[in-house]
Every structure is written in C-alpha cells, then in structure tokens.
Motif scaffolding. Structure first.
Motif, PDB file in Angstrom:
ATOM      1  N   GLY A   1      18.256  34.266 -50.839  1.00 25.45           N
ATOM      2  CA  GLY A   1      18.654  34.929 -49.601  1.00 25.45           C
ATOM      3  C   GLY A   1      18.144  34.283 -48.342  1.00 25.45           C
ATOM      4  N   THR A   2      17.539  33.088 -48.438  1.00 28.08           N
ATOM      5  CA  THR A   2      17.126  32.378 -47.231  1.00 28.08           C
ATOM      6  C   THR A   2      18.267  31.500 -46.742  1.00 28.08           C
ATOM      7  N   ILE A   3      18.107  30.957 -45.546  1.00 27.99           N
ATOM      8  CA  ILE A   3      19.169  30.099 -45.015  1.00 27.99           C
ATOM      9  C   ILE A   3      19.289  28.808 -45.815  1.00 27.99           C
ATOM     10  N   ASP A   4      18.165  28.350 -46.421  1.00 29.70           N
ATOM     11  CA  ASP A   4      18.198  27.130 -47.232  1.00 29.70           C
ATOM     12  C   ASP A   4      18.653  27.388 -48.663  1.00 29.70           C
ATOM     13  N   ASP A   5      18.484  28.622 -49.125  1.00 30.88           N
ATOM     14  CA  ASP A   5      18.867  28.969 -50.497  1.00 30.88           C
ATOM     15  C   ASP A   5      19.526  30.349 -50.507  1.00 30.88           C
ATOM     16  N   PRO A   6      20.728  30.429 -49.937  1.00 29.99           N
ATOM     17  CA  PRO A   6      21.382  31.746 -49.834  1.00 29.99           C
ATOM     18  C   PRO A   6      21.822  32.257 -51.204  1.00 29.99           C
ATOM     19  N   TYR A   7      21.984  33.579 -51.293  1.00 24.23           N
ATOM     20  CA  TYR A   7      22.609  34.128 -52.485  1.00 24.23           C
ATOM     21  C   TYR A   7      24.051  33.612 -52.555  1.00 24.23           C
ATOM     22  N   VAL A   8      24.537  33.365 -53.778  1.00 22.45           N
ATOM     23  CA  VAL A   8      25.882  32.820 -53.958  1.00 22.45           C
ATOM     24  C   VAL A   8      26.670  33.731 -54.887  1.00 22.45           C
ATOM     25  N   ILE A   9      27.785  34.239 -54.387  1.00 20.46           N
ATOM     26  CA  ILE A   9      28.730  35.010 -55.193  1.00 20.46           C
ATOM     27  C   ILE A   9      29.906  34.086 -55.458  1.00 20.46           C
ATOM     28  N   ASP A  10      29.971  33.568 -56.661  1.00 27.55           N
ATOM     29  CA  ASP A  10      30.859  32.436 -56.926  1.00 27.55           C
ATOM     30  C   ASP A  10      31.806  32.754 -58.083  1.00 27.55           C
ATOM     31  N   SER A  11      33.100  32.477 -57.846  1.00 27.38           N
ATOM     32  CA  SER A  11      34.120  32.470 -58.903  1.00 27.38           C
ATOM     33  C   SER A  11      34.259  33.814 -59.611  1.00 27.38           C
ATOM     34  N   TYR A  12      34.368  34.861 -58.833  1.00 29.30           N
ATOM     35  CA  TYR A  12      34.651  36.174 -59.383  1.00 29.30           C
ATOM     36  C   TYR A  12      36.110  36.532 -59.105  1.00 29.30           C
ATOM     37  N   ILE A  13      36.723  37.198 -60.061  1.00 34.42           N
ATOM     38  CA  ILE A  13      38.055  37.769 -59.877  1.00 34.42           C
ATOM     39  C   ILE A  13      37.885  39.286 -59.838  1.00 34.42           C
ATOM     40  N   VAL A  14      38.119  39.872 -58.672  1.00 27.30           N
ATOM     41  CA  VAL A  14      37.951  41.314 -58.485  1.00 27.30           C
ATOM     42  C   VAL A  14      39.337  41.941 -58.522  1.00 27.30           C
ATOM     43  N   ARG A  15      39.593  42.656 -59.610  1.00 30.76           N
ATOM     44  CA  ARG A  15      40.937  43.178 -59.839  1.00 30.76           C
ATOM     45  C   ARG A  15      40.838  44.608 -60.362  1.00 30.76           C
ATOM     46  N   PRO A  16      41.594  45.539 -59.787  1.00 33.75           N
ATOM     47  CA  PRO A  16      41.531  46.923 -60.268  1.00 33.75           C
ATOM     48  C   PRO A  16      42.199  47.079 -61.620  1.00 33.75           C
ATOM     49  N   SER A  17      41.668  48.011 -62.407  1.00 33.57           N
ATOM     50  CA  SER A  17      42.363  48.389 -63.641  1.00 33.57           C
ATOM     51  C   SER A  17      43.483  49.348 -63.290  1.00 33.57           C
ATOM     52  N   LEU A  18      44.212  49.787 -64.294  1.00 33.01           N
ATOM     53  CA  LEU A  18      45.414  50.578 -64.057  1.00 33.01           C
ATOM     54  C   LEU A  18      45.104  51.884 -63.345  1.00 33.01           C
ATOM     55  N   ASN A  19      44.014  52.549 -63.714  1.00 33.34           N
ATOM     56  CA  ASN A  19      43.735  53.883 -63.198  1.00 33.34           C
ATOM     57  C   ASN A  19      42.529  53.924 -62.271  1.00 33.34           C
ATOM     58  N   GLU A  20      42.013  52.789 -61.835  1.00 27.58           N
ATOM     59  CA  GLU A  20      40.832  52.782 -60.998  1.00 27.58           C
ATOM     60  C   GLU A  20      41.072  51.927 -59.758  1.00 27.58           C
ATOM     61  N   SER A  21      40.359  52.307 -58.710  1.00 32.76           N
ATOM     62  CA  SER A  21      40.415  51.516 -57.487  1.00 32.76           C
ATOM     63  C   SER A  21      39.421  50.367 -57.593  1.00 32.76           C
ATOM     64  N   SER A  22      39.496  49.468 -56.634  1.00 34.63           N
ATOM     65  CA  SER A  22      38.636  48.293 -56.657  1.00 34.63           C
ATOM     66  C   SER A  22      38.089  48.073 -55.260  1.00 34.63           C
ATOM     67  N   GLU A  23      36.850  47.557 -55.168  1.00 34.39           N
ATOM     68  CA  GLU A  23      36.260  47.259 -53.875  1.00 34.39           C
ATOM     69  C   GLU A  23      35.565  45.911 -53.914  1.00 34.39           C
ATOM     70  N   PHE A  24      35.641  45.208 -52.776  1.00 36.55           N
ATOM     71  CA  PHE A  24      34.840  44.013 -52.541  1.00 36.55           C
ATOM     72  C   PHE A  24      34.223  44.237 -51.169  1.00 36.55           C
ATOM     73  N   TYR A  25      33.030  44.843 -51.146  1.00 35.49           N
ATOM     74  CA  TYR A  25      32.491  45.425 -49.922  1.00 35.49           C
ATOM     75  C   TYR A  25      31.006  45.125 -49.826  1.00 35.49           C
ATOM     76  N   ILE A  26      30.560  44.526 -48.718  1.00 33.62           N
ATOM     77  CA  ILE A  26      29.166  44.205 -48.499  1.00 33.62           C
ATOM     78  C   ILE A  26      28.754  44.756 -47.132  1.00 33.62           C
ATOM     79  N   THR A  27      27.665  45.543 -47.106  1.00 31.94           N
ATOM     80  CA  THR A  27      27.218  46.171 -45.871  1.00 31.94           C
ATOM     81  C   THR A  27      25.704  46.345 -45.884  1.00 31.94           C
ATOM     82  N   ASN A  28      25.127  46.408 -44.682  1.00 30.37           N
ATOM     83  CA  ASN A  28      23.715  46.768 -44.494  1.00 30.37           C
ATOM     84  C   ASN A  28      22.752  45.830 -45.211  1.00 30.37           C
ATOM     85  N   VAL A  29      23.072  44.542 -45.257  1.00 26.68           N
ATOM     86  CA  VAL A  29      22.137  43.586 -45.846  1.00 26.68           C
ATOM     87  C   VAL A  29      21.624  42.658 -44.742  1.00 26.68           C
ATOM     88  N   THR A  30      20.452  42.073 -44.969  1.00 32.15           N
ATOM     89  CA  THR A  30      19.816  41.205 -43.968  1.00 32.15           C
ATOM     90  C   THR A  30      19.672  39.770 -44.443  1.00 32.15           C
TER      91      THR A  30
END
Length: 597
Positions: free
Chosen positions: A75-104
């Motif tokens: 989480g530093t500027i030299d070594d940030p967290y990496v969210i890499d190569s994810y496929i975010v897809r809802p199932s038939l009966n569920e909703s889906s979110e890709f949401y990031i908030t309130n982090v420093t």
C-alpha cells in the motif's frame, strides 16, 4: 538413436536457458509507464500476464480489506496493492459490485473485466492514490441486457489515474465529480457503438466540479466530453489530442475527427468542418462556422464565454445539439438540429439570440430549452417542429422574446414554465398534439398576433399564472377550448382575438374561465373578441365557474385563417357551391334554349 539423444539434450538446454532468463528478470527491467499527479510521479510497471480469477464482486471499504483479500503489495507508493486480472461478473440471481471507498493506501487495478451495471466505482479516496489501467468494462448481454449505466465513476477522490481502459456503455463512459488531481489518458470509450443511434446518445466523459484534471489521447466512438463545473474550476481542466468518431454525410462513412477545445481565446474565427465536437471555454469574440456534428453528447458547447457567433452548421443525432452555459451574448444563426434528444439548451445565459434555427425531430426533450435564470433571450425566424414526444420551445427564463417562429406538430407547441415577462408575437403555433401554448407558474406574459390553430386539446392553457395579456391572436380549429384559464389564474386581459371554430367536446363556448379577475374584453376601450358561434347574441358567455362574459364582442374577426387553413375548412363547402353553380348554370341554359324554341 544418437540423433534422438542429441535432440533431447538440445531441448533440455533450451528450456534451462529460457528458465534462467525468466528468473533473472526483475521489475526494473520491465517497461514502465509514468503519469504525473499533482505533486509526485507514479511509475507503473507492466506486469507479466497471469490467469484471470472469476469473482462475483470486489468490495473494499477499509485499508484492512486489502490484507484480508490477500492482494499483493503493502500500500505504499513504491509498492502499491495490486488488484490484477479479475473478472467480476454477476451470477444469475445476484448483483455484482466493484466498489472501493474510504481507503488511504496506494493501489492499482489492472487487467480486470467487469459486467457490473455500474462498472468500477471509486469514492471518498482523499489519501493515497489509485491507478486503473488496462481494464475492460463490458456491456451486460446475458442477465442485464438493457444497459451499463456507467463504466468508471470517480467520486470525491484525489490522485487518480485512469489510463488505457476500454468502456462499452450506452449511458455514461466515465464520470468524474467533486475530485482533484485526476488524469484520464489513452482510454477508448465505445458507448454502445453497435446499438441504434436512438439508444446510445449519451456521454463519453462527464466532468463535474473537479480541479486539476488532465484529459488527453482519449478516443470516443460515441459521446465525447461534457463539462458541468464552476468558472473557477474549469480553468484547471486541460485537454489534448482527444478524438471522436463522426459519420461523414458526404463520404457516407465514419471518420475519426479531433475534439476542438478553444480555451481563453480572443478574436478567433474557425472553420470547423473537420472537427467532431467543439468546446468554447472562457473565450471572447469567437466565430465558429461550417460544421456537422453527430454521435456526441453535445455537438457544440460554450462555457463562460461572451460575444460568440455560431453559424451555418448542423448537429444531428446528439444528446444536445448546442449548449450555452453561463455565456453572454451568444449569437446562433442559420443552424440545423435534427434528431437530437434535445436541440438547443441555454443554462444561466444572458442576451442570447437564436435566429434562423431549425430544430426538428428531437426524440425526447425540447427543440429549444431556456433554463431558469437565463435572461433576455430572443428566438426569431426559427422552426421548432415535429418534436412529437415533447415541446417545441420550453421557456423558464426572464424577459424572453419569441417572434415569427413556426412551432408545429409537437406534443406541446410552446411551454412557458415559471417564466417571467415572456413575449410571444407573430408565431405560428399549429397542429400540436396536446396544447398549442401551455403556461404554468408564469407572470406578465404577453401574447400578440400569434396563429394558434388546429391544436388537439387546447389552443392556450394557463394554470398558476398571473397578469397576462392575450390580444390580436387567431385561435382557430382547436378540438377543445381555444383559451383555458384555470382556477389558479388571475388578472388576465383577453381581447381583440379571433375565436373561430374551436369545439370542446363538453361546453357551450370556445373559451373557459375558472380564475379570478380576468377580463374577456378591454374595459377602457370597450373592445372584446370575435366569436364565430356568437350568432345574434349581444354578449358572449364564457364557460367556467368565473361566470364571465365578453360584453363587447366584435362583429368581424381581426384575422381570417390563411389560405392553407381556409382550404382545409372550406373545401367541402367550396365544392358544394361549385356543384350548385354549375348545376344552376346548366338549368339556366336549358331555359334559354326552351324560350328560343
């Protein structure tokens, strides 16, 4: 046998060389992309590809979630967290979110795909930094076929880079609001390229109340750029090398064109034939001519500018043809708006003049819309017709004047909504599907010498309105009341009008009055109106609870219907008279022959 052993040894040696090359490669030897934020530079290494991981949602609302979800980095500027190569897809009966908030912390989202209906959302990130690169937000085709509402939302954030992403949305591609230090670069915004034009005229990039925003090298298949920000913040928004696809009417093909931004310019005249969208920002004495816009959210916009001249151009199949935002004395001449969602919109404008505009076939909103707090607008010699689902002209301004315009075949011809001191003179407001003129919440409206004819339900309808004068108008052929004053109207003066063949389904007169202190004649000069159905009565009774009368009805109309309207009404009678005259002439000739014989 020896050859086979030799081949195996060569293959083994080759594998060892490739493996040693792989393990000797570090991050520093990979190619690096650099982006400049406000106070520091971020270098983003291009990672080796990895196998994608399918998940139904990614929701991060605290710094601890990065650790809990086991994303690499610290989480530093030299070594940030990496969210890499994810496929975010809802199932038939569920909703889906890709949401990031309130982090420093500092983090990167890269090489991800999502079909979530609201795309990827960043909100409330005022510390650290976020980089979104090489992501793809796709249209939902399987479970939510209607639309992607937005692809990327940056809300109340600081230090965000959005680069090399692909958006496929038929509403909004990228939305940035109440943010600062934002870089938007090298993105492709498709905005429903494979959808019909009526389904995809939405915004590619919407920037609202944001400072220090750099927008460069983006390509818009549809939508383009829209700004909704205050004057002090718009200075810190910078543009370079953005393009939009446009349909070329002459060559009958799509061409890639530049988005022209004129910012802080003075005394410039531009032929914009080869541009696909124009934004005029804080400029003076700008002349723009010879253009053809389509597929953009707004064809041409003026922001905080003055004395601009926009002439000889066409805007079609846009969300808004022309937008005038906090500008002074803009002059629009000889323009055509066709098949836009809304033709021309004025917001907080002053002394704008529209002359010779044709605004037709707006698919949902008005041909011309004059917003609240817009002042001193003049619309003349223009044609706002065939906006069949909405209004020819909507006026909510102060001191607006509409003169010698044609407003025909709309749902409502002219809609006066909360306007003050509007003047309508010499307009043809005819053949509209519901109301010719509708007035609500207005004061001091003046309606002179207008033709209000063949409108479906009401010629003129007034509610919650006060202090108006209706004089010297032709009100003709309405399938309801020619003029209707509701119980919330007062202090209207109606005189010297010609009411001809207005036929309400229920009622005994051509007008209706439920209001207070309204006069259907001018008491000072003792002149009323002409009523085609008055007959021999000396006064004319007005339907409604006001129990009102025209005490001085006119013997003859002030205006007769013009030739086209006369033909429509009198043709059966004319044909009957013609047959009668021919038959009479034949009988006369027969009698003459008998007398001679």
């Amino acid at each position: 046998m020896h050859i086979q052993q030799l081949n195996k040894r060569c293959l083994l040696i080759l594998c060892l060389l490739v493996f040693s090359l792989f393990i000797s490669t570090d991050f520093d030897s990979l190619s690096v992309e650099e982006y400049q934020l406000d106070n520091f530079k971020i270098s983003i290494p291009i990672n080796l590809p990895k196998i994608s991981t399918n998940v139904e949602q990614i929701v991060i609302d605290s710094d601890e979630d990065f650790i809990t979800m086991e994303f690499p980095g610290n989480g530093t500027i030299d070594d940030p967290y990496v969210i890499d190569s994810y496929i975010v897809r809802p199932s038939l009966n569920e909703s889906s979110e890709f949401y990031i908030t309130n982090v420093t912390k500092h983090f990167i989202i890269q090489n991800c795909e999502t079909e979530y209906i609201d795309g990827i959302i960043l909100e409330g990130l005022n510390s650290g930094s976020a980089t979104l690169r090489n992501n793809n937000v796709m249209r939902i085709n399987l479970f939510y076929p209607a639309m992607i509402r937005k692809c990327f939302s940056i809300i109340d954030c600081s230090n965000v880079i959005l680069a090399n992403n692909t958006c496929d949305s038929n509403v909004n591609g990228i939305i940035v609001t109440n943010s600062q230090n934002i870089t938007i670069a090298n993105n492709t915004i498709l905005n429903g390229i494979n959808e019909p034009a009526s389904d995809r005229r939405y915004c590619g990039l919407w920037v609202s109340e944001t400072t220090n925003c750099s927008i460069y090298n983006n390509h818009f298949e549809e939508g383009g750029i829209y700004l909704d920000t205050s004057e002090d913040k718009i200075d810190s928004i910078h543009f370079a090398n953005n393009t939009i696809r446009r349909w070329d009417l002459i060559e009958s093909k799509y061409v890639e064109t530049e988005i022209l931004v004129l910012k802080n310019e003075f005394n410039v005249s531009v032929d914009v034939t080869d541009f696909g969208q124009v934004l005029i920002i804080k400029s003076t004495n700008i002349t723009v001519s010879n253009f053809r816009f389509n597929n953009s959210f707004v064809g041409l916009s003026t922001f905080f500018s003055q004395n601009c001249h926009i002439n000889n151009g066409l805007s079609y199949e846009c969300q808004i043809g022309f937008l005038d935002y906090y500008s002074y004395s803009t002059d629009y001449q000889n323009l055509s708006c066709n098949k836009n969602v809304l033709g021309v919109k004025l917001i907080y404008s002053d002394s704008c003049k529209i002359d010779g505009l044709t605004s037709t076939e707006s698919s949902f909103y008005e041909g011309i819309s004059i917003d609240v707090n817009t002042r001193n607008t003049i619309v003349q010699n223009s044609n706002c017709s065939y906006n069949s689902w909405s209004t020819g002209i909507l006026d909510s301004g102060l001191n607006s004047t509409f003169k010698d315009n044609f407003i025909e075949y709309n749902y409502i011809g002219i809609y006066l909504w909360s306007s003050r001191n509007s003047t309508l003179i010499g307009n043809g407001v005819n053949h509209n599907k519901n109301y010719g003129i509708y007035s609500s919440g207005t004061s001091n409206s003046l309606l002179f010498e207008n033709s209000v004819s063949f409108n479906k339900n009401f010629g003129m309808y007034f509610t919650y309105s006060e202090s108006g004068i209706i004089s010297t108008n032709l009100i003709f052929g309405t399938e309801g009341y020619g003029v209707y004053l509701s119980s919330s109207t007062e202090n209207f003066l109606v005189y010297r009008n010609s009411f001809i063949n207005n036929e309400p389904a229920i009622g005994t007169s051509q007008a209706f009055d439920n209001g207070k202190n309204n006069y259907w004649y001018n008491p000072e000069v003792q002149i009323g109106n002409f009523w085609s159905d008055r007959g021999s009565k000396k006064t004319y009774s007005i339907d409604g609870d006001a129990d009102n009368y025209d005490l001085y009805p006119l013997q003859d109309p002030i205006y007769y219907p013009d030739e086209s309207y006369s033909w429509k009404i009198s043709f059966p009678f004319f044909l009957g008279v013609l047959v009668f005259l021919v038959y009479g002439q034949i009988r006369v000739q027969e009698k003459i022959r008998k007398l001679k014989s």
